[in-house]
Motif scaffolding. Structure first.
Motif, mmCIF file in Angstrom:
data_model
loop_
_atom_site.group_PDB
_atom_site.id
_atom_site.type_symbol
_atom_site.label_atom_id
_atom_site.label_comp_id
_atom_site.label_asym_id
_atom_site.label_seq_id
_atom_site.Cartn_x
_atom_site.Cartn_y
_atom_site.Cartn_z
ATOM 1 N N CYS A 32 0.648 -1.190 0.019
ATOM 2 C CA CYS A 32 -0.094 -0.043 0.108
ATOM 3 C C CYS A 32 0.859 1.202 0.008
ATOM 4 O O CYS A 32 0.457 2.171 -0.739
ATOM 5 C CB CYS A 32 -0.951 -0.004 1.249
ATOM 6 N N ILE A 58 -9.336 3.509 -7.752
ATOM 7 C CA ILE A 58 -10.199 2.517 -7.128
ATOM 8 C C ILE A 58 -10.284 1.146 -7.735
ATOM 9 O O ILE A 58 -10.401 -0.002 -7.266
ATOM 10 C CB ILE A 58 -11.627 2.930 -7.035
ATOM 11 N N LEU A 61 -7.008 -0.768 -6.960
ATOM 12 C CA LEU A 61 -7.245 -1.289 -5.694
ATOM 13 C C LEU A 61 -7.973 -2.415 -5.308
ATOM 14 O O LEU A 61 -7.857 -3.406 -4.831
ATOM 15 C CB LEU A 61 -7.619 -0.182 -4.421
ATOM 16 N N MET A 67 -10.867 -3.640 -1.885
ATOM 17 C CA MET A 67 -12.144 -2.937 -1.590
ATOM 18 C C MET A 67 -12.961 -3.960 -0.755
ATOM 19 O O MET A 67 -14.200 -3.659 -0.609
ATOM 20 C CB MET A 67 -12.810 -2.762 -3.169
ATOM 21 N N VAL A 89 -5.743 1.938 5.040
ATOM 22 C CA VAL A 89 -6.165 2.999 4.863
ATOM 23 C C VAL A 89 -4.977 4.140 5.268
ATOM 24 O O VAL A 89 -4.986 4.981 4.745
ATOM 25 C CB VAL A 89 -7.434 3.242 5.736
ATOM 26 N N THR A 99 -8.981 9.220 -1.469
ATOM 27 C CA THR A 99 -9.003 7.953 -1.685
ATOM 28 C C THR A 99 -8.855 6.884 -0.702
ATOM 29 O O THR A 99 -9.783 6.020 -0.432
ATOM 30 C CB THR A 99 -7.843 7.550 -2.451
ATOM 31 N N VAL A 103 -11.958 4.202 0.410
ATOM 32 C CA VAL A 103 -11.571 3.043 0.823
ATOM 33 C C VAL A 103 -11.869 2.550 2.135
ATOM 34 O O VAL A 103 -12.745 1.466 2.397
ATOM 35 C CB VAL A 103 -10.136 2.695 0.561
ATOM 36 N N HIS A 106 -16.274 2.699 2.484
ATOM 37 C CA HIS A 106 -16.704 1.669 1.832
ATOM 38 C C HIS A 106 -16.540 0.239 2.773
ATOM 39 O O HIS A 106 -17.315 -0.678 2.906
ATOM 40 C CB HIS A 106 -16.274 1.571 0.375
ATOM 41 N N ASN A 107 -15.321 0.066 3.108
ATOM 42 C CA ASN A 107 -14.834 -1.241 3.567
ATOM 43 C C ASN A 107 -15.417 -1.172 5.105
ATOM 44 O O ASN A 107 -16.098 -2.113 5.497
ATOM 45 C CB ASN A 107 -13.396 -1.253 3.786
ATOM 46 N N ASN A 133 -15.115 -3.711 -7.644
ATOM 47 C CA ASN A 133 -14.687 -2.136 -7.639
ATOM 48 C C ASN A 133 -16.104 -1.431 -7.384
ATOM 49 O O ASN A 133 -15.997 -0.328 -7.285
ATOM 50 C CB ASN A 133 -14.007 -1.752 -8.744
#
Length: 400
Positions: A32, A58, A61, A67, A89, A99, A103, A106-107, A133
């Motif tokens: 990352c 995204i 990723l 994701m 993160v 970004t 991430v 959403h996660n 995604n």
């Protein structure tokens, strides 16, 4: 894909040392870190300026399995834990705060919630129907129900095998790009928090769902933040997440996880500010020597580093408590509170070290400052975190 490179390790939380991460998490961190340097830093300013969703980044990723970090492998997830997600993160936010926010939310607030409490058929449907995604949202807040969640007024009325949703959800991150999400509504306003219920919603066939205009924000401008208007939106009873009236508990449990994500985002922004400050001070000559040699500059750097290291320990402690299924509310609120203040502190000092150059848009310091401020607000403002911490401490001491 990342989930193939780094297999899930059930004992990761038990193996965690305060001084050293397990080998598979070190590898994840490096991956990352490299992605942030290569894919995010070069475009972060442009994404911010244009308020443009980082769709290309995204997608990359998602190919790495980032994701669905904590989603089980049978649903195309990486099968990792909250400590792993925190590292993801933090490193991504070091490259681009927006970004990192996408991430994280959403996660932490959608994918983890669905994987954790969703029925088998719900997980098969939502994780199976949508690609890696795809973006999921968490629609809890309303204009008059932010910190006071029990005051939400979006209503759910039973009609045969369906629930009919009416109301407006506010401040929904990634609402413009989302394909699905969890909507919180009340089956009876008189019941207050006991009436709140969580509903899973497919956005692509949700007649009556309208996404409002994107808010023009101070920071994290590459994320969309919109209202969701629900006008007689029909949701099948099979898409109730958890139980009728059980939504408040789900929301509170998930917000603990979200606060780890926000704290990790704040930590990444703070780290980026420290690195930028040192890099600038090393090159800038004043009074015949680099700024880095001045004691006043060194003091600022030392104070930034101390807060960042302290924050990192708090964040990882909170993540490990979640992974061990321990009572973690106090740790999550402490981490979120201190991390938000650390991000603002580090961004402020970075700007001060850069002086006039820190105030202009062709340098990243002013973006760090703008991005940092939201980490003290969303997911529960700092004042709310202090109240939560106080309540938890009092309860623990009284229970001795």
């Amino acid at each position: 894909m990342l989930r193939k490179i780094i297999p899930p390790i059930a004992s990761a939380a038990r193996n965690f040392s305060i001084c050293e991460l397990p080998a598979h998490l070190q590898e994840l961190q490096k991956t990352c870190h490299s992605f942030a340097d290569r894919e995010l830093k070069p475009v972060a300013a442009e994404l911010d300026r244009d308020a443009r969703f980082p769709a290309e980044q995204i997608a990359k990723l998602a190919d790495l399995g980032l994701m669905r970090v904590t989603v089980d492998p049978e649903y195309a997830g990486s099968g990792l834990n909250m400590l792993a997600l925190s590292l993801v993160v933090e490193e991504l936010s070091r490259g681009c705060g927006s970004t990192g926010s996408i991430v994280s939310i959403h996660n932490c607030l959608f994918a983890n919630l669905l994987n954790r409490v969703g029925a088998e058929e719900q997980k098969q449907h939502f994780f199976g129907k949508y690609s890696n995604n795809s973006i999921g949202v968490f629609a809890l807040s309303e204009s008059d129900a932010g910190s006071d969640v029990a005051a939400l007024n979006t209503k759910a009325q039973r009609e045969g095998d369906f629930w009919i949703l009416n109301g407006t959800k506010a401040w929904v991150t990634s609402a413009k790009e989302a394909q699905y999400g969890v909507i919180f509504a009340t089956v009876d306003t008189d019941l207050k928090y006991k009436g709140i219920t969580a509903f899973l919603l497919d956005f692509d066939n949700a007649t009556g769902l309208t996404v409002g205009p994107n808010e023009d924000k101070l920071g994290i401008r590459a994320t969309s933040t919109c209202n969701l208007h629900l006008d007689n939106v029909r949701v099948r009873s099979s898409n109730v997440l958890g139980s009728i009236g059980g939504g408040f508990r789900l929301a509170m449990e998930q917000l603990d996880r979200a606060r780890i994500g926000i704290a990790s985002q704040a930590l990444g922004i703070a780290q980026a500010a420290l690195e930028a400050a040192v890099g600038y001070a090393e090159q800038r000559i004043a009074f015949g020597q680099p700024l880095l040699k001045l004691s006043s500059v060194q003091t600022r750097i030392a104070e930034m580093a101390l807060r960042i290291e302290s924050t990192r320990l708090l964040v990882r402690k909170a993540a490990v408590e979640i992974d061990r299924n321990e009572r973690s509310t106090k740790a999550c609120s402490m981490a979120k509170w201190f991390a938000g203040e650390t991000a603002t502190f580090a961004a402020h000092n970075c700007l001060q070290i850069m002086g006039g150059m820190g105030y202009v848009k062709n340098m990243p310091a002013e973006r760090f400052y703008r991005d940092a401020r939201i980490t003290e607000i969303y997911g529960g403002v700092t004042d709310v975190q202090k109240t939560i911490v106080a309540e938890q401490v009092i309860e623990q001491l009284k229970g001795r």
